[in-house]
Scaffold this motif. Sequence first.
Motif, mmCIF file in Angstrom:
data_model
loop_
_atom_site.group_PDB
_atom_site.id
_atom_site.type_symbol
_atom_site.label_atom_id
_atom_site.label_comp_id
_atom_site.label_asym_id
_atom_site.label_seq_id
_atom_site.Cartn_x
_atom_site.Cartn_y
_atom_site.Cartn_z
ATOM 1 N N TYR A 35 19.277 2.216 -11.558
ATOM 2 C CA TYR A 35 20.358 1.314 -11.928
ATOM 3 C C TYR A 35 20.278 0.096 -11.014
ATOM 4 C CZ TYR A 35 22.999 4.674 -14.840
ATOM 5 O OH TYR A 35 23.411 5.531 -15.829
ATOM 6 N N THR A 83 25.423 -2.499 -11.089
ATOM 7 C CA THR A 83 25.934 -1.400 -11.916
ATOM 8 C C THR A 83 26.547 -0.308 -11.052
ATOM 9 O OG1 THR A 83 24.327 -1.870 -13.650
ATOM 10 C CG2 THR A 83 25.295 0.325 -13.645
ATOM 11 N N ASN A 90 21.451 11.362 -18.536
ATOM 12 C CA ASN A 90 22.764 11.203 -19.142
ATOM 13 C C ASN A 90 23.643 10.343 -18.235
ATOM 14 O OD1 ASN A 90 25.670 11.983 -19.369
ATOM 15 N ND2 ASN A 90 24.879 13.147 -21.105
ATOM 16 N N SER A 91 24.129 9.226 -18.748
ATOM 17 C CA SER A 91 24.868 8.268 -17.917
ATOM 18 C C SER A 91 26.173 8.848 -17.371
ATOM 19 C CB SER A 91 25.137 6.980 -18.692
ATOM 20 O OG SER A 91 25.931 7.237 -19.827
ATOM 21 N N ARG A 115 26.876 8.976 -13.386
ATOM 22 C CA ARG A 115 28.082 8.384 -12.786
ATOM 23 C C ARG A 115 28.748 9.367 -11.822
ATOM 24 N NH1 ARG A 115 30.421 3.878 -15.578
ATOM 25 N NH2 ARG A 115 29.051 3.245 -17.265
ATOM 26 N N TYR A 141 18.606 6.286 -9.155
ATOM 27 C CA TYR A 141 18.971 6.500 -10.554
ATOM 28 C C TYR A 141 18.522 5.374 -11.480
ATOM 29 C CZ TYR A 141 21.589 10.373 -8.657
ATOM 30 O OH TYR A 141 21.929 11.536 -8.026
ATOM 31 N N ARG A 171 17.504 5.112 -21.329
ATOM 32 C CA ARG A 171 17.630 5.904 -20.102
ATOM 33 C C ARG A 171 17.344 7.370 -20.394
ATOM 34 N NH1 ARG A 171 18.721 2.857 -16.047
ATOM 35 N NH2 ARG A 171 20.032 1.038 -16.299
#
Length: 115
Positions: free
Chosen positions: A97, A101, A71-72, A76, A95, A68
């Motif tokens: 996803y 998720t 930055n997860s 979030r 994003y 990815r």
Amino acid sequence: MMEIYKKNEILLAKFKALKCKKDVTTVKNKENALLNSVYKEIADNLGIEAAMEIFRMFNGQQITFPVRFLNSTHVRKLILEEYDGTNIKQLAQKYSYSEKTVRRILKESETAELK
């Protein structure tokens, strides 16, 4: 030895990068075929200057790149901020996803709030 360098139009130059002095090979005529495979691929796609800068920055290091780009942890937070109760599909697409998720992120946030 210098004849070989002149023949291939390669110039050895002193270069200061990251506070480190090194002799770095600069390809004068931008002949990417002279480059090692990974640097050739970078030069073909991003240009010789980008390949040289990556060489200077990471010379001798083994690096891996995350799957990815974003930055997860930050993604979030953005999902939680942007969720309006009806836009799971749009957030998943935005994003990159899966909807599953995004639902899991929302559920984990609810669970954390209850504690």
